[in-house]
Design an enzyme around this catalytic site. Sequence first.
Site, short mmCIF file in Angstrom:
data_model
loop_
_atom_site.label_atom_id
_atom_site.label_comp_id
_atom_site.label_asym_id
_atom_site.label_seq_id
_atom_site.Cartn_x
_atom_site.Cartn_y
_atom_site.Cartn_z
N LYS A 1 -1.44 -1.40 -4.03
CA LYS A 1 -2.55 -0.45 -3.89
C LYS A 1 -1.96 0.94 -3.99
O LYS A 1 -1.18 1.36 -3.13
CB LYS A 1 -3.28 -0.64 -2.55
CG LYS A 1 -4.40 0.39 -2.32
CD LYS A 1 -5.00 0.26 -0.93
CE LYS A 1 -6.02 1.36 -0.66
NZ LYS A 1 -6.52 1.32 0.73
N TYR B 1 0.84 -1.21 0.00
CA TYR B 1 0.00 0.00 0.00
C TYR B 1 0.87 1.24 0.00
O TYR B 1 1.61 1.50 0.95
CB TYR B 1 -0.89 -0.07 1.24
CG TYR B 1 -1.90 1.04 1.43
CD1 TYR B 1 -2.28 1.90 0.41
CD2 TYR B 1 -2.51 1.20 2.67
CE1 TYR B 1 -3.22 2.88 0.61
CE2 TYR B 1 -3.45 2.18 2.90
CZ TYR B 1 -3.81 3.02 1.86
OH TYR B 1 -4.75 4.00 2.08
#
Length: 296
Positions: free
Chosen positions: A162, A134
């Site tokens: 992400k 992320y």
Amino acid sequence: MKITDTQTWTAVVTPMHENGELNLEDLASLIYKQDEAGNGVLVLGSTGEGLALGLEDKKQVVKTASSLNIEIPVMAGVGGFNLRHQLEWIEYCHQFEIDAFLLVTPLYAKPGAKGQVQWFKSLLDAADKPCMVYNVPSRTGVKMSVEMLMELKGHPNFEVVKEASGSITDFQRYRASAPELAFYSGDDALTPFFAMAGCTGLVSVASNVWPKAVHRYVQWCMEGRGPELLPLWQECADALFEAPNPVPVKLLLKEKGWISSSALRPPLTEDELADISLLKNADQMIRDWYEETGSD
């Protein structure tokens, strides 16, 4: 199980009672709504206030999410700045039916490329599940390193990135450096642009309150229909982020009667948003759109 088997993941909120204690019944109810919509569930992410919860609370969230009779996959958030604690957390989660991990760029310390390689390699080595890395520099204070991606992209547990930098340019640069990996949008409103740039899906805040509608929105974005959706979803996403996340989404969930309280853990507070009229208008617009485009 592969993370990419699921286009839409919901970064689910962590419901609480007015006194700040966890409301695990409401959490289960929200997850069942995501199951009905076919959205994977991420617990203990930014929207789930993962860093504001103590270890025992986090354990209760994972136990609850992994014990439900659902068809959708469950991902657990891993984030902080103490590597040993994160490794212990991964080891704890291994005893439950957790399908994947979300590994957040280290917080506050702002490590360079070598530090990020060491951090993520340690976490990837410890995980026995597919992982999503992320990138969210607005929260962590540091961008994900291209050098880290290039060095670790072949790790067997590294499946997805992400991307939540808010930059299409950064998205394209990361994707070019690691074409072997899948990329998910971390921004509801930018998903049409990320879809055109090659993303695979969305990790969504909006799907907390519009699970089926967001599921359709993501499908349409992946089919190239994002531009026609942009005006509506941009306006509604603006309403959901009128105050720090997850303040607005919890207020709207309470307004809809899906959770009993919109309580948050400090330093977040419901007082950040006194007027929810924009949220209510957004809710009506999305419900109208979903019905007009053929509800299930």
